[in-house]
Structure formats: C-alpha cells, structure tokens
Design an enzyme around this catalytic site. Structure first.
Site, PDB file in Angstrom:
ATOM      1  N   CYS A  72       0.103   7.980   4.613  1.00 57.58           N
ATOM      2  CA  CYS A  72      -0.576   9.275   4.536  1.00 57.58           C
ATOM      3  C   CYS A  72      -2.063   8.997   4.723  1.00 57.58           C
ATOM      4  CB  CYS A  72      -0.265   9.982   3.225  1.00 57.58           C
ATOM      5  SG  CYS A  72      -0.520   9.009   1.733  1.00 57.58           S
ATOM      6  N   GLY A  90      -2.624   6.448   1.067  1.00 57.29           N
ATOM      7  CA  GLY A  90      -1.399   5.668   0.915  1.00 57.29           C
ATOM      8  C   GLY A  90      -0.988   5.459  -0.523  1.00 57.29           C
ATOM      9  N   TRP A  91      -1.421   6.357  -1.440  1.00 58.64           N
ATOM     10  CA  TRP A  91      -1.024   6.158  -2.834  1.00 58.64           C
ATOM     11  C   TRP A  91      -0.438   7.415  -3.478  1.00 58.64           C
ATOM     12  CZ3 TRP A  91      -6.655   4.391  -4.118  1.00 58.64           C
ATOM     13  CH2 TRP A  91      -7.526   5.470  -4.082  1.00 58.64           C
ATOM     14  N   ASP A  92      -0.106   8.450  -2.688  1.00 59.36           N
ATOM     15  CA  ASP A  92       0.573   9.641  -3.218  1.00 59.36           C
ATOM     16  C   ASP A  92       1.841   9.949  -2.410  1.00 59.36           C
ATOM     17  OD1 ASP A  92      -1.140  10.484  -5.427  1.00 59.36           O
ATOM     18  OD2 ASP A  92      -2.655  10.838  -3.909  1.00 59.36           O
ATOM     19  N   ARG A  93       1.666  10.526  -1.235  1.00 57.49           N
ATOM     20  CA  ARG A  93       2.824  10.845  -0.398  1.00 57.49           C
ATOM     21  C   ARG A  93       3.542   9.585   0.079  1.00 57.49           C
ATOM     22  NH1 ARG A  93      -0.633  14.726   3.483  1.00 57.49           N
ATOM     23  NH2 ARG A  93      -2.210  13.237   2.763  1.00 57.49           N
ATOM     24  N   ARG A 129      -4.078  12.167 -11.334  1.00 57.03           N
ATOM     25  CA  ARG A 129      -3.150  13.249 -11.013  1.00 57.03           C
ATOM     26  C   ARG A 129      -2.782  14.049 -12.270  1.00 57.03           C
ATOM     27  NH1 ARG A 129      -5.336  12.632  -7.226  1.00 57.03           N
ATOM     28  NH2 ARG A 129      -4.767  11.365  -5.420  1.00 57.03           N
TER      29      ARG A 129
END
Length: 526
Positions: A390, A393-396, A442
């Site tokens: 994404c 590169g650390w959520d989706r 988050r």
C-alpha cells in the site's frame, strides 16, 4: 544462518521485571492478553521484543528452511530486527510445486540479499524495501511500502553517504556475515553503478534462469493502459532499463529504483498488487509517495502492476461505527484524492467483472481482491512471485498478507505443523507488529483495521477461497478449512475483547511521550 542454527547459538533473553513471565512459555502457551497490551503501549526493543522475535523464528522454521538476516534494525527501523527469509518448504503440498533449486539458491544467498536490501531501500517509502515473508507453490510472497518520492529517496541516500564518510573517519568496522566474511555491503560499502555494471556483465555471460512468460495485459475501467511487459527471456537487468537510458546517467532516485527492480527480479517477483487509491500520495499539497504506476523511467515495465485500490485505514473509523459489518458499505470513489483505478493485467479465469469494482461493498471488494491474489498464487502455469503493498506498508499490506497466510494455512497448504494458537501468534507478532503496524496510533485515531482483519475471516470460510483443486477436495477438507478459520477468529475476538475490557487499550496505559507521539503520527500519517 538458518533459524535452526540461530536457535542453537542464541540464548534466551534473561528474565526481567519489565517482561511478563507469560512470554517465557512455549509459543503455544503465550498469554495473548499480555501480548496485546505490549503492542498497545508501543512495541519497544528489549527482552520481550527479542523473545517474541525468537518465537517467530522458531514457528516459521517448523515448516520452512530459513535464512535469518540479523540486521538489528540497520536495514529498516520499522522492520523486524531479524529478517526471516523462507528459503524452501519442508512439507510442500502434493498438489503444488515445491521450491525450485534456482529460487532456493536466490533466497538463501545472504550476501546478495543484504546487498540488494541496502541499495534498494531508498526506493521505497520509509526505506521499507521488498522482503519475502512466505513461500507457496514455488512462488515467493513479498511485502513492502510503495515507491518513495525523489526528495525522500535522494535525502536518504545523502544520509547514507554521510554515514559512510563518518564510518571512514571513525574507522568503523563493517558487520561480518554468518560465514565470518565481511563481504556484505552495508552503509560503509554501497553498491555503486560501477559495481552493478560489473555484475550485469557477469550475469550476461550466464543463461537466464526462472524466466516465465507473463500473460498479455487486460484493461479494466477507463484508465489509460499501462505499458506492455517486456518480452520474456531477456536478461533481467536489460529489461529493467530501456535501451535509451544509460545507467551511468540515471538520477539518484532512479538508481535506487533500478536496484529495487533488481531485487524483485532476484526474488522472481512478477506480479505487483498495489492497494493505493492514489497514483501518488499527496499530503498538505506535497507528494508524499510515488508508485510503480507512474514510473517515468520505465524501470518496472517487466512486471505486471495490478492496481487494486482499497480504502485506507482512515475509512475503518466508519467501519467501526457500523459495528465492523462491511456489508453494504461502499467507498466513495469520487473523492478528488482517489486517482487510481482498478486495472488487472494478470489473466485469470475468475468470473469477476473488475470494471464494476466501484459498486462493490467493502466485503465484496476485500473478497474479490483476496481471491485474485490467491488465484495468482495457485496458478500452475506461472512461477512469478507476488508483491503486495500500500503506501507505508503497515496497515492494508499486513491485512492482506495476514489473510493470505491464514487462508492458505486453513487449506493445509502452508505452516502445516502449526496449531491455531501458534498461527495467531505468528500473524499477530510477525505480520503486524514486528513489521511496524502502528497499533497504538490506530487505537488513538479509532481506525481498527487490525481488528477488522481477523473479524473478516468469517467472510472467507467458503471453499471458493480454497486453493485446493476441486478434484482433491472433499467435505472433510472443506469443514477443516471452515473450522480452522473460525477457531482463529473466535480466539482473537475473545482475547481482544478481554484485553479491551481490562483497559489495556486505554490511553491511561500509555506514557505521556507515547501519547504525544501517537497524536503526531496520526496527524502526519501518510
């Protein structure tokens, strides 16, 4: 060094008052509530982190021969301190191909991988370079951030050069490889254009390996078609740079991208799945990131760039308000910031009309994208590996990596020796937290994409998402798949809700510094 060797030579971290005693038990007996509390207050380097990393190595080494690159954070500050590279499957599924000798050799070459990691990392946002996370069907599954902007890429290379000068002045010694040599390139020994050209000349004298024919491009939606992939069989380094471009004259950001393309070629990656809803991420009227979709140097012409735009983490605040039910929730694709459109050059026989993606709710969007990647991995007509990314590169990215890993595990296709608790520990710790998911941020922003991922497992229990051929599947295997995913989901939900009820996610458990940092990260988040 393999994980087995590493576990024999590395002693367990000493117990301390700050490390929950529950973490010192075997992986299957870990206290998950304490684990989530550890994540919620912000992952810190220390005995608990080291033991958690060691347990991930042990779990992955159950079913894979591995190479552990002990970077101690020098490669990327938001990546695991020890990068676990799967080199070969110990128990390949009989319905699929085992890892080829060429791919196994590429994955087990510590010097080559370390060199490529070092020289390619400025090409990616936050230096989150392409890294392999698991193997299936003779294909490597990788994750990364998207491409960085010119300013970020050049800035990081300038800093790297500064560290190189400082190292030469202070007489720093380069870290040694597991074999005792000092040949691994680090910040003290960058891979220069001249060194790359020497490698190119050496490789041109050898016949190409692992070349596969990529299918023709399929256009979806009203986006302009991307460039056709280069003809298969050409030398990979020649494919990445058009003949009109002299590598000596490449600007600094393009040089890093050239190394990035070399790394993906080394890993035999052929399919890129880009989850961004933008061509370039814009924040405060400035470009924060780029992507392969807008590669002006044509360095990624040899890869299929599958654009699968997926809502960012901020959208999951609305999902949470809808009680985490993705059905009926349709993303607003008409926002000015949304510039990417669904485009699938990978040819599949899935009965899906990709041009209708804007009409799908979040459940169908997630299901169809996951089905596409699973179909690509199970495709026996191609050996091309997969990259999922994404923006940062650390959520989706961890969401889809986690769903892929759990879906394949439920089929008995990978991680065959791990039980549900061990798989949950592996995905929580490695796919999410050690790879930099900002769980605390988050939580503060009310964007629980982490929770959504595991709660979504109920939507992929059906045999439609199984990679096992229909002629090899039976009622027992279907029930096994459904039972495994249901067990993981119920285990996670019970642990999460218990941790939440005990106040482990409350801001009162965070230090003042962590709370302020969380707020700043949320505000500046890209």
């Amino acid at each position: 060094m393999s994980a087995e060797e590493d576990s024999q030579t590395t002693e367990s971290p000493p117990a301390s008052e700050n490390m929950p005693l529950s973490f010192q038990s075997p992986p299957s007996d870990v206290n998950f509530e304490e684990l989530l509390k550890f994540f919620a207050v912000g992952v810190k380097i220390g005995p608990t982190y080291d033991l958690l990393q060691m347990q991930c190595i042990q779990l992955i080494n159950r079913d894979y021969d591995t190479l552990v690159i002990d970077a101690k954070g020098s490669l990327c500050s938001s990546y695991p301190r020890q990068i676990i590279v799967p080199c070969a499957e110990k128990y390949p599924h009989p319905s699929f191909s085992s890892v080829s000798p060429d791919l196994a050799k590429a994955l087990s070459s510590e010097t080559d991988l370390h060199n490529l990691f070092m020289t390619s990392k400025p090409a990616r946002c936050r230096e989150r370079f392409v890294v392999p996370v698991f193997l299936f069907n003779n294909k490597v599954v990788c994750r990364s951030a998207t491409l960085s902007t010119y300013l970020e890429s050049v800035g990081r290379q300038v800093l790297s050069s500064g560290r190189q000068v400082l190292s030469s002045v202070t007489g720093s010694v380069r870290p040694r490889t597991s074999e005792g040599s000092d040949s691994v390139a680090t910040d003290s020994e960058p891979l220069t254009v001249e060194r790359e050209q020497e490698e190119d000349e050496q490789q041109q004298q050898q016949p190409p390996t692992q070349a596969q024919e990529l299918p023709e491009q399929q256009e979806v939606g009203d986006q302009e078609p991307m460039a056709e992939p280069a003809e298969p069989g050409l030398e990979p380094e020649e494919e990445q740079v058009p003949a009109a471009v002299d590598k000596k004259n490449l600007p600094l950001d393009a040089f890093a991208r050239h190394s990035d393309a070399r790394l993906m070629t080394h890993l035999n990656v052929g399919e890129i799945f880009d989850l961004m809803v933008e061509d370039k991420k814009v924040k405060y009227m400035l470009y924060c990131s780029s992507s392969e979709k807008v590669d002006e140097y044509n360095l990624y012409c040899n890869f299929h760039i599958n654009c699968i735009p997926y809502p960012g983490c901020e959208y999951f605040k609305e999902v949470a308000h809808n009680k985490f039910n993705p059905e009926g929730m349709i993303f607003n694709w008409e926002q000015p910031a949304v510039t990417s459109q669904c485009q699938i050059p990978y040819k599949s026989n899935l009965d899906i009309d990709w041009s209708q993606y804007k009409t799908w709710d979040l459940a169908q969007l997630t299901q169809n994208y996951l089905l596409l990647i699973l179909h690509c991995l199970a495709d026996k007509n191609s050996s091309a590996g997969v990259l999922v990314h994404c923006i940062s590169g650390w959520d989706r990215t961890p969401m889809f990596i986690c769903l892929l890993r759990l879906s394949l595990w439920a089929d008995g296709a990978i991680h065959q020796s791990l039980c549900a608790r061990e798989m949950l520990l592996l995905t929580l710790a490695y796919d999410w937290m050690l790879f930099g998911h900002q769980f605390q941020t988050r939580l503060a922003a009310g964007e629980p994409i982490f929770y959504f991922c595991f709660n979504f497992l109920r939507f992929i229990e059906d045999e439609r998402y199984s990679v096992i051929p229909s002629d090899k599947a039976d009622d027992s295997s279907r029930q096994t798949r459904k039972g495994r995913l249901s067990e993981i989901r119920e285990l996670f939900l019970s642990i999460y809700q218990k941790a939440e009820s005990h106040g482990h996610f409350a801001p009162s458990h965070w230090s003042l510094g962590n709370a302020v940092l969380s707020s700043v990260r949320t505000y500046l988040q890209v």
